[in-house]
Design an enzyme around this catalytic site. Structure first.
Site, PDB file in Angstrom:
ATOM      1  N   ASP A  86       0.808  -1.217   0.000  1.00 38.87           N
ATOM      2  CA  ASP A  86       0.000   0.000   0.000  1.00 38.87           C
ATOM      3  C   ASP A  86       0.847   1.277   0.000  1.00 38.87           C
ATOM      4  O   ASP A  86       1.989   1.289   0.468  1.00 38.87           O
ATOM      5  CB  ASP A  86      -0.889   0.043   1.251  1.00 38.87           C
ATOM      6  CG  ASP A  86      -2.083  -0.879   1.149  1.00 38.87           C
ATOM      7  OD1 ASP A  86      -2.127  -1.699   0.214  1.00 38.87           O
ATOM      8  OD2 ASP A  86      -2.970  -0.788   2.023  1.00 38.87           O
TER       9      ASP A  86
ATOM     10  N   HIS B 168       3.607  -2.346   3.178  1.00 41.76           N
ATOM     11  CA  HIS B 168       3.612  -0.983   2.650  1.00 41.76           C
ATOM     12  C   HIS B 168       4.945  -0.721   1.948  1.00 41.76           C
ATOM     13  O   HIS B 168       5.990  -1.166   2.432  1.00 41.76           O
ATOM     14  CB  HIS B 168       3.419   0.043   3.770  1.00 41.76           C
ATOM     15  CG  HIS B 168       2.092  -0.047   4.448  1.00 41.76           C
ATOM     16  ND1 HIS B 168       1.800  -1.022   5.392  1.00 41.76           N
ATOM     17  CD2 HIS B 168       0.960   0.702   4.311  1.00 41.76           C
ATOM     18  CE1 HIS B 168       0.537  -0.860   5.808  1.00 41.76           C
ATOM     19  NE2 HIS B 168       0.015   0.165   5.168  1.00 41.76           N
TER      20      HIS B 168
END
Length: 249
Positions: free
Chosen positions: A58, A205
């Protein structure tokens, strides 16, 4: 009439009033994960009899970390899904193009990474559409999947994404690495390896701070799960492998 009977009558009366008020104001109880999963409007993991896992990243792209993660994925022939932020796609379109070229999936994670807790449907859809425009401009491909920032979901958010023809993709609750908090390489590794199941969607992430721990964790996770016989696939490919069979890891 005894005290117990009076209390019972009072309780029933209060409940009746609350129910009536709810009906008048249109109040409905917030829908939960099961509701959206059963309707096929959101996904947390995919039941499958095949030994596959979907790694997701992400908030990127990030010029310092995304290329290194892509190098690692390539080394182990692993495909992943990148939930990108539109404003960053506009800054680093070459990284998103590389993700596509190397067989990964690019998905929508809004344009400004705004949390949707107090946003109107129109504002939510605008954030999604702006990110979509950035992705299409960079890759010539329209994304199919959407993940709301912070994993915040409700009926308004999911319906807004659905109206734009997106499937909402969350992540397996037992595979939230919380790498954004920099909990330590060992914790990230243990979180994934100790909980690995077929059909998992794992959350990492590639932006939002120092992602060195994520990279070092991937250096251990990728070879270990490969040795265990797992294949790393995109979320869209994982959805194609859905099965009604009982999962046995």
């Amino acid at each position: 009439m005894n005290l117990f009977s009076r209390k019972a009558i009072l309780t029933i009366t209060v409940l009746a009033i609350l129910f009536s008020l709810g009906a008048q104001t249109g109040y409905t109880r917030e829908k939960n994960r099961k509701y959206f999963e059963e309707r096929g409007e959101a996904v947390w993991e995919v039941p499958t009899n095949q030994k596959v896992i979907a790694l997701t990243f992400d908030d990127g792209p990030n010029p310092a970390y995304t290329p290194r993660m892509l190098d690692l994925l390539k080394k182990y022939d692993a495909k992943a899904t990148f939930f990108v932020v539109g404003s960053r796609v506009n800054k680093y379109p070459e990284l998103v193009r590389r993700e596509i070229m190397e067989g990964h999936e690019v998905a929508n994670h809004t344009y400004n990474h705004k949390y949707f807790t107090r946003m109107t449907p129109d504002s939510i859809k605008n954030e999604i559409k702006l990110a979509e425009d950035a992705i299409v401009k960079a890759t010539k491909r329209r994304p199919l999947l959407f993940r709301p920032p912070g994993g915040i979901y409700n009926e308004t958010i999911i319906n807004s994404a659905k109206e734009l023809d997106y499937l909402v993709v969350m992540w397996s609750w037992h595979q939230d690495t919380r790498d954004w908090r920099n909990p330590g390489v060992k914790r990230i590794v243990n979180k994934v390896l100790k909980n690995a199941r077929r059909g998992d969607i794992v959350l990492f992430h590639d932006h939002g701070g120092n992602r060195e721990q994520t990279i070092k964790a991937l250096e251990q996770i990728l070879p270990e799960l490969t040795q265990r016989g797992y294949t790393f696939v995109t979320v869209s490919d994982l959805l194609q492998l859905r099965s009604n069979l009982k999962v046995d890891n």
